[in-house]
Write an enzyme that holds these catalytic residues in place. Structure first.
Site, PDB file in Angstrom:
ATOM      1  N   ARG A  55       9.925  -1.040  -8.860  1.00 44.81           N
ATOM      2  CA  ARG A  55       9.826  -1.213  -7.407  1.00 44.81           C
ATOM      3  C   ARG A  55       9.350   0.046  -6.695  1.00 44.81           C
ATOM      4  NH1 ARG A  55      15.095  -2.946  -5.906  1.00 44.81           N
ATOM      5  NH2 ARG A  55      15.384  -0.836  -5.129  1.00 44.81           N
ATOM      6  N   TYR A 108      -5.603  -8.120  15.005  1.00 41.14           N
ATOM      7  CA  TYR A 108      -5.491  -9.235  14.062  1.00 41.14           C
ATOM      8  C   TYR A 108      -4.274 -10.094  14.444  1.00 41.14           C
ATOM      9  CZ  TYR A 108      -4.783 -11.271   9.367  1.00 41.14           C
ATOM     10  OH  TYR A 108      -4.600 -12.101   8.297  1.00 41.14           O
ATOM     11  N   ASP A 184      -5.880   0.157  12.626  1.00 38.55           N
ATOM     12  CA  ASP A 184      -6.268  -0.758  11.545  1.00 38.55           C
ATOM     13  C   ASP A 184      -7.749  -0.516  11.236  1.00 38.55           C
ATOM     14  OD1 ASP A 184      -7.179  -2.986  10.027  1.00 38.55           O
ATOM     15  OD2 ASP A 184      -5.597  -4.269  10.833  1.00 38.55           O
ATOM     16  N   LYS A 209      -9.565  -7.131   1.583  1.00 43.66           N
ATOM     17  CA  LYS A 209     -10.960  -7.343   2.006  1.00 43.66           C
ATOM     18  C   LYS A 209     -11.904  -6.533   1.116  1.00 43.66           C
ATOM     19  CE  LYS A 209      -9.033  -9.891   5.170  1.00 43.66           C
ATOM     20  NZ  LYS A 209      -8.473  -9.400   6.409  1.00 43.66           N
TER      21      LYS A 209
HETATM   22  C1  LIG Z   1      -7.069  -9.680   6.917  1.00 44.71           C
HETATM   23  C2  LIG Z   1      -6.634  -8.633   7.868  1.00 44.71           C
HETATM   24  C3  LIG Z   1      -5.332  -8.133   7.836  1.00 44.71           C
HETATM   25  C4  LIG Z   1      -4.262  -8.706   6.941  1.00 44.71           C
HETATM   26  O1  LIG Z   1      -4.548  -8.563   5.593  1.00 44.71           O
HETATM   27  P1  LIG Z   1      -3.857  -9.549   4.505  1.00 44.71           P
HETATM   28  O2  LIG Z   1      -4.094  -8.848   3.236  1.00 44.71           O
HETATM   29  O3  LIG Z   1      -4.567 -10.866   4.646  1.00 44.71           O
HETATM   30  O4  LIG Z   1      -2.410  -9.641   4.861  1.00 44.71           O
HETATM   31  C5  LIG Z   1      -5.012  -7.106   8.686  1.00 44.71           C
HETATM   32  N1  LIG Z   1      -5.921  -6.593   9.545  1.00 44.71           N
HETATM   33  C6  LIG Z   1      -7.172  -7.062   9.611  1.00 44.71           C
HETATM   34  C7  LIG Z   1      -8.131  -6.461  10.585  1.00 44.71           C
HETATM   35  C8  LIG Z   1      -7.575  -8.101   8.788  1.00 44.71           C
HETATM   36  O5  LIG Z   1      -8.816  -8.580   8.883  1.00 44.71           O
END
Ligand SMILES: *Cc1c(COP(=O)(O)O)cnc(C)c1O
Length: 394
Positions: A55, A108, A184, A209
């Site tokens: 963990r 988001y 972000d 992503k």
């Molecule tokens: C997809 C996304 C997230 C969340 O990511 P996950 O891995 O799907 O939880 C956060 N911020 C942005 C800008 C995103 O496009």
């Protein structure tokens, strides 16, 4: 020693040959239990011997964290199981009952839901602000404002935030307990945007992503300054948010080619966005790399490239059936959530509730992700879609 350029780091970072025993890639270290040679070793960890229980991370997660931290110019990074978990860890490490947070309304949407429905329930007051607020954020800062949260460009609507103006407002010398700034960086990634160099304290990245890049794993990364790293790492540990070694392996494998993938996908997006902007059917394109975008100058100052993701609009005079006829029959664009992998996607989008400018985008809003396909083929596929849009379906 000066740090290498990011394309070099992508190849050479996070590759300790002592850990991989000479193999090029660090393997996935699948382990819950880690064995010690004696009670003495169990009770008195050697300095730096952090690999003690599954963990608490693995040599695989450590390699990914080290590489990502170097890309962001951070003191360290923490890997967690999703992008949303990265948002959770960054925010819950910095906020408690009675605190106030300012969050861009372009954030988001599940991040806004997390803040309102979870942190809100724990006694944190969440206030949404206009992503284009810039230096005027000063007027919203309160003595108990502990976090200012940014995402740039905004999800769905693609406004670009003036990060420098917001950071300097937060660091106003009159404010002796400045709020932590969180950014972000999923769209720009550290290859094209360096928020920590602009004075931001914590960067979150949906590694699902472009880092993973192949639509086959979920992962989040949080990159921190030296001052914020211990509390963020501790908060991830407290919540039991450990990234799986297999997912970290997928991310390490994906990140090696992120530079070439993103460069190509951004180039294709620029071409498709410019082409869409000239189409008579399209009422607007939301992509800050276009010179016509209202935030283009701010974008140029803060980004050196970007993702293959943007949105475009079709007027409300098109019926739902016409728009579906356009989207559903595209050959090369998949219909599905997420983005950042090698394939093209096209979905319809909705602006999140709670923002102040809901009426700004009448009509249909479509979000396009440019993949690694040939740009001529993608353009031809969209061209056929526009021909279908002209025929009213029977
Ligand atoms: C997809 C996304 C997230 C969340 O990511 P996950 O891995 O799907 O939880 C956060 N911020 C942005 C800008 C995103 O496009």
């Amino acid at each position: 020693m000066t740090e290498k350029k990011s394309d070099t780091l992508l190849v050479h970072g996070g590759r300790d040959r002592a850990v991989s025993r000479g193999a090029v890639n660090i393997p996935p270290f699948r382990a819950s239990t880690v064995l010690f040679s004696s009670l003495d070793e169990l009770e008195h960890p050697r300095p730096g011997q952090a690999y003690r229980y599954g963990r608490q991370g693995s040599p695989t997660s450590r390699a990914l964290e080290e590489l990502y931290a170097r890309l962001e110019g951070a003191a360290g990074a923490v890997a967690v199981p999703s992008g949303l978990a990265a948002i959770n860890v960054a925010l819950s490490a910095c906020l408690g009952a009675g605190d106030h947070m300012l969050m861009s309304w372009g954030t988001y949407a599940p991040g806004i839901s997390y803040a309102r429905q979870f942190l809100g329930r724990m006694g944190v007051e969440i206030e949404l602000y206009d992503p284009r607020i810039g230096a005027a954020i000063t007027d919203l800062l309160r003595p108990n404002t502990r976090v200012v949260y940014m995402e740039s460009p905004s999800s769905v609507s693609f406004e670009v935030q003036d990060v420098e103006a917001i950071v300097s407002a937060c660091r106003n010398p009159g404010n002796d307990h400045p709020p932590v700034t969180v950014f972000d960086n999923t769209w720009g990634t550290p290859l094209y945007c360096r928020p920590l160099a602009l004075g931001v304290d914590i960067v979150v990245q949906a590694a699902t992503k472009y880092v993973v890049g192949h639509a086959d794993a979920m992962l989040g990364l949080v990159a921190c300054t030296a001052a914020t790293l211990p509390k963020v790492r501790h908060c991830a540990r407290l919540q039991g948010l450990a990234a799986s070694p297999d997912d970290c392996y997928m991310a390490l494998r994906g990140i090696r080619t992120m530079g070439v993938r993103m460069a190509r996908q951004f180039e294709t997006a620029c071409r498709l966005a410019a082409w869409l902007e000239r189409r008579p059917e399209v009422s607007g394109v939301l992509f800050p790399a276009l010179p016509s975008h209202p935030d283009h100058e701010v974008w140029r100052r803060q980004f050196s490239g970007g993702a293959g993701l943007f949105a475009f609009m079709l007027p409300a005079s098109f019926t739902r059936a016409q728009v579906a006829n356009f989207v559903d029959k595209l050959e090369l664009f998949g219909i599905g959530y997420s983005w950042g992998a090698y394939e093209s996607l096209l979905i319809s989008e909705h602006l999140q509730r709670g923002r102040g400018d809901l009426d700004q985008f009448p009509g249909w809003l479509l979000r396009l992700h440019a993949g690694l396909e040939d740009a001529d083929d993608l353009e031809a596929d969209l061209e056929k879609g526009f021909q279908r849009l002209a025929d009213r379906p029977a």
